[in-house]
Design a protein around this motif. Structure first.
Motif, PDB file in Angstrom:
ATOM      1  N   VAL A  22      10.667   2.428  -2.009  1.00 27.66           N
ATOM      2  CA  VAL A  22      11.125   2.047  -1.488  1.00 27.66           C
ATOM      3  C   VAL A  22      12.264   2.749   0.053  1.00 27.66           C
ATOM      4  N   ILE A  23      13.269   3.229  -1.480  1.00 29.90           N
ATOM      5  CA  ILE A  23      14.585   2.726  -1.085  1.00 29.90           C
ATOM      6  C   ILE A  23      14.174   4.130  -0.613  1.00 29.90           C
ATOM      7  N   MET A  69       3.851  -1.473  -4.130  1.00 25.57           N
ATOM      8  CA  MET A  69       5.364  -0.291  -4.045  1.00 25.57           C
ATOM      9  C   MET A  69       6.320  -0.893  -5.017  1.00 25.57           C
ATOM     10  N   SER A  70       7.274   0.123  -5.655  1.00 24.47           N
ATOM     11  CA  SER A  70       8.177   0.237  -6.659  1.00 24.47           C
ATOM     12  C   SER A  70       9.216   0.299  -5.629  1.00 24.47           C
ATOM     13  N   ARG A  71      10.599  -0.092  -5.820  1.00 28.58           N
ATOM     14  CA  ARG A  71      11.476  -0.219  -5.321  1.00 28.58           C
ATOM     15  C   ARG A  71      12.072   1.073  -4.919  1.00 28.58           C
ATOM     16  N   SER A  72      12.344   2.149  -6.130  1.00 26.02           N
ATOM     17  CA  SER A  72      12.602   2.617  -5.374  1.00 26.02           C
ATOM     18  C   SER A  72      12.086   3.724  -4.693  1.00 26.02           C
TER      19      SER A  72
END
Length: 45
Positions: A6-7, A1-4
């Motif tokens: 997850v945010i 999963m990308s960081r964005s």
């Protein structure tokens, strides 16, 4: 999963959890009776 992603998921979970928390709070207050002395001159008009 990308960081964005997850945010975005974390922010959505916090927002939905906050809405459930605020909807469950009891914000209704009982009315307060205030008794005042009314002069008889005001009643004559």
């Amino acid at each position: 999963m990308s960081r964005s992603l997850v945010i975005i998921i974390v922010v959505a979970v916090l927002l939905i959890g906050g809405l459930f928390f605020l909807s469950g709070r009891n914000t209704e207050k009982q009315p307060v009776t205030v008794e005042k002395v009314v002069p008889l001159e005001n009643l004559a008009n």
